[in-house]
Write an enzyme that holds these catalytic residues in place. Structure first.
Site, PDB file in Angstrom:
ATOM      1  N   GLU A  72      -9.060 -10.669  -7.959  1.00  0.00           N
ATOM      2  CA  GLU A  72      -8.139  -9.544  -7.752  1.00  0.00           C
ATOM      3  C   GLU A  72      -6.938  -9.617  -8.691  1.00  0.00           C
ATOM      4  OE1 GLU A  72      -9.454  -8.989  -3.066  1.00  0.00           O
ATOM      5  OE2 GLU A  72      -7.458  -9.779  -3.493  1.00  0.00           O
ATOM      6  N   ARG A 108      -2.039 -14.788   4.365  1.00  0.00           N
ATOM      7  CA  ARG A 108      -2.730 -14.081   5.464  1.00  0.00           C
ATOM      8  C   ARG A 108      -1.947 -14.264   6.768  1.00  0.00           C
ATOM      9  NH1 ARG A 108      -7.009 -10.495   4.187  1.00  0.00           N
ATOM     10  NH2 ARG A 108      -7.152 -10.469   6.447  1.00  0.00           N
ATOM     11  N   TYR A 155     -12.360  -2.110  -3.722  1.00  0.00           N
ATOM     12  CA  TYR A 155     -12.831  -2.234  -2.336  1.00  0.00           C
ATOM     13  C   TYR A 155     -14.355  -2.117  -2.233  1.00  0.00           C
ATOM     14  CZ  TYR A 155      -8.118  -2.217  -0.322  1.00  0.00           C
ATOM     15  OH  TYR A 155      -6.834  -2.554   0.057  1.00  0.00           O
ATOM     16  N   LYS A 198       0.831  -1.204   0.000  1.00  0.00           N
ATOM     17  CA  LYS A 198       0.000   0.000   0.000  1.00  0.00           C
ATOM     18  C   LYS A 198       0.877   1.270   0.000  1.00  0.00           C
ATOM     19  CE  LYS A 198      -3.855  -2.409   2.258  1.00  0.00           C
ATOM     20  NZ  LYS A 198      -4.882  -2.376   3.334  1.00  0.00           N
ATOM     21  N   ARG A 230       2.673  -6.905   8.889  1.00  0.00           N
ATOM     22  CA  ARG A 230       1.968  -5.767   9.485  1.00  0.00           C
ATOM     23  C   ARG A 230       2.531  -5.398  10.851  1.00  0.00           C
ATOM     24  NH1 ARG A 230      -4.074  -7.426   7.298  1.00  0.00           N
ATOM     25  NH2 ARG A 230      -4.131  -6.003   5.520  1.00  0.00           N
ATOM     26  N   THR A 252      -5.403  -7.398  10.572  1.00  0.00           N
ATOM     27  CA  THR A 252      -5.680  -6.094   9.961  1.00  0.00           C
ATOM     28  C   THR A 252      -5.128  -4.955  10.822  1.00  0.00           C
ATOM     29  OG1 THR A 252      -7.745  -7.054   9.117  1.00  0.00           O
ATOM     30  CG2 THR A 252      -7.532  -4.653   9.026  1.00  0.00           C
ATOM     31  N   ASN A 298      -2.093  -0.062   6.809  1.00  0.00           N
ATOM     32  CA  ASN A 298      -1.540  -1.306   7.342  1.00  0.00           C
ATOM     33  C   ASN A 298      -0.639  -2.058   6.364  1.00  0.00           C
ATOM     34  OD1 ASN A 298      -3.527  -2.119   5.677  1.00  0.00           O
ATOM     35  ND2 ASN A 298      -4.717  -3.260   7.193  1.00  0.00           N
ATOM     36  N   HIS A 342      -2.002  -5.537   1.401  1.00  0.00           N
ATOM     37  CA  HIS A 342      -3.274  -6.233   1.188  1.00  0.00           C
ATOM     38  C   HIS A 342      -2.985  -7.712   0.969  1.00  0.00           C
ATOM     39  CE1 HIS A 342      -7.205  -7.253  -0.532  1.00  0.00           C
ATOM     40  NE2 HIS A 342      -6.518  -7.932  -1.442  1.00  0.00           N
ATOM     41  N   PHE A 358     -15.253   3.583   7.135  1.00  0.00           N
ATOM     42  CA  PHE A 358     -13.880   3.940   6.746  1.00  0.00           C
ATOM     43  C   PHE A 358     -13.668   3.945   5.234  1.00  0.00           C
ATOM     44  CE2 PHE A 358     -13.931  -0.653   7.734  1.00  0.00           C
ATOM     45  CZ  PHE A 358     -13.476  -1.195   6.540  1.00  0.00           C
TER      46      PHE A 358
HETATM   47  P1  IDP Z   1      -7.839  -6.986   5.517  1.00  0.00           P
HETATM   48  O1  IDP Z   1      -7.034  -6.037   4.647  1.00  0.00           O
HETATM   49  O2  IDP Z   1      -7.052  -7.480   6.699  1.00  0.00           O
HETATM   50  O3  IDP Z   1      -8.465  -8.097   4.731  1.00  0.00           O
HETATM   51  P2  IDP Z   1     -10.486  -5.781   5.613  1.00  0.00           P
HETATM   52  O4  IDP Z   1     -11.445  -5.935   6.741  1.00  0.00           O
HETATM   53  O5  IDP Z   1     -10.771  -6.525   4.350  1.00  0.00           O
HETATM   54  O6  IDP Z   1      -9.029  -6.127   6.165  1.00  0.00           O
HETATM   55  O7  IDP Z   1     -10.395  -4.227   5.285  1.00  0.00           O
HETATM   56  C1  IDP Z   1      -9.767  -3.758   4.097  1.00  0.00           C
HETATM   57  C2  IDP Z   1      -8.888  -2.590   4.456  1.00  0.00           C
HETATM   58  O8  IDP Z   1      -9.689  -1.518   4.936  1.00  0.00           O
HETATM   59  C3  IDP Z   1      -7.888  -2.849   5.607  1.00  0.00           C
HETATM   60  O9  IDP Z   1      -6.730  -3.517   5.190  1.00  0.00           O
HETATM   61  C4  IDP Z   1      -7.610  -1.439   6.076  1.00  0.00           C
HETATM   62  O10 IDP Z   1      -6.717  -0.761   5.205  1.00  0.00           O
HETATM   63  C5  IDP Z   1      -8.996  -0.809   5.956  1.00  0.00           C
HETATM   64  N1  IDP Z   1      -9.754  -0.942   7.227  1.00  0.00           N
HETATM   65  C6  IDP Z   1     -10.388  -2.050   7.702  1.00  0.00           C
HETATM   66  N2  IDP Z   1     -10.961  -1.832   8.895  1.00  0.00           N
HETATM   67  C7  IDP Z   1     -10.691  -0.540   9.195  1.00  0.00           C
HETATM   68  C8  IDP Z   1     -11.031   0.308  10.318  1.00  0.00           C
HETATM   69  O11 IDP Z   1     -11.685  -0.111  11.270  1.00  0.00           O
HETATM   70  N3  IDP Z   1     -10.563   1.590  10.256  1.00  0.00           N
HETATM   71  C9  IDP Z   1      -9.848   2.083   9.206  1.00  0.00           C
HETATM   72  N4  IDP Z   1      -9.512   1.332   8.142  1.00  0.00           N
HETATM   73  C10 IDP Z   1      -9.923   0.040   8.126  1.00  0.00           C
HETATM   74 MG    MG Z   2      -9.898  -8.046   3.232  1.00  0.00          MG
END
Ligand code: IDP
Ligand code: MG
Length: 140
Positions: free
Chosen positions: A128, A87, A51, A11, A104, A93, A114, A117, A59
């Site tokens: 994807e 993962r 997304y 990212k 991470r 996350t 974070n 992806h 968010f």
């Molecule tokens: P992941 O990337 O671990 O699969 P997801 O729940 O799919 O997590 O969320 C996609 C992306 O959205 C996250 O990687 C992060 O960048 C952002 N995100 C997810 N939850 C939050 C939050 O609670 N606050 C701010 N950003 C978030």
């Molecule tokens: Mg995800």
């Protein structure tokens, strides 16, 4: 469906902080073969589409502006059980919850920014990879 492939993005925070090569190193050292690689900036349209599953989340707008504020590295990876193992390599996350030794834990600053992806299923990995790469850009 190909259960030995996953998709990742480094990212914009990773690129800005100079972590491109250390993260790619961790990915290769964990046994993933990089079968496609692209350095690009996503348009707002692309990020919203990528997304779209999160479009109703609070968010979502922050996520789209974060993911479009600078370039990303997009990559397709190959390894047995790739989705699950990747993962594990990236960690939770929220970096505060990520285990030691994960990408991470090492490089992410917050739950939003974070570092990386990782696809969450074989089906989404395939979608994807197709989103970012033509078949002639994949070297398996
Ligand atoms: P992941 O990337 O671990 O699969 P997801 O729940 O799919 O997590 O969320 C996609 C992306 O959205 C996250 O990687 C992060 O960048 C952002 N995100 C997810 N939850 C939050 C939050 O609670 N606050 C701010 N950003 C978030
Ligand atoms: Mg995800």
């Amino acid at each position: 469906m190909n259960s030995n492939r996953t998709f990742t993005m480094l990212k914009p925070d990773s690129i800005e902080q100079g972590n491109m090569l250390p993260i790619l190193n961790m990915i290769e050292n964990a046994g993933f073969k990089i079968i496609a690689l692209k350095y690009k900036k996503m348009s707002k349209d692309e990020a919203e589409k990528f997304y779209s599953i999160h479009s109703d989340k609070p968010f979502f707008n922050d996520l789209v502006s974060f993911m479009t504020r600078g370039p990303i590295i997009a990559a397709a990876l190959e390894k047995e059980n790739a989705v699950e193992e990747f993962r594990e390599l990236i960690g939770s996350t929220d970096p505060q919850e990520a285990m030691d030794g994960t990408i991470r834990k090492k490089f992410a600053k917050s739950k939003g920014e974070n570092a990386v992806h990782g696809s969450d299923s074989d089906e989404n990995a395939s979608i994807e990879i197709d989103f970012h790469f033509d078949s002639n850009e994949i070297f398996s």
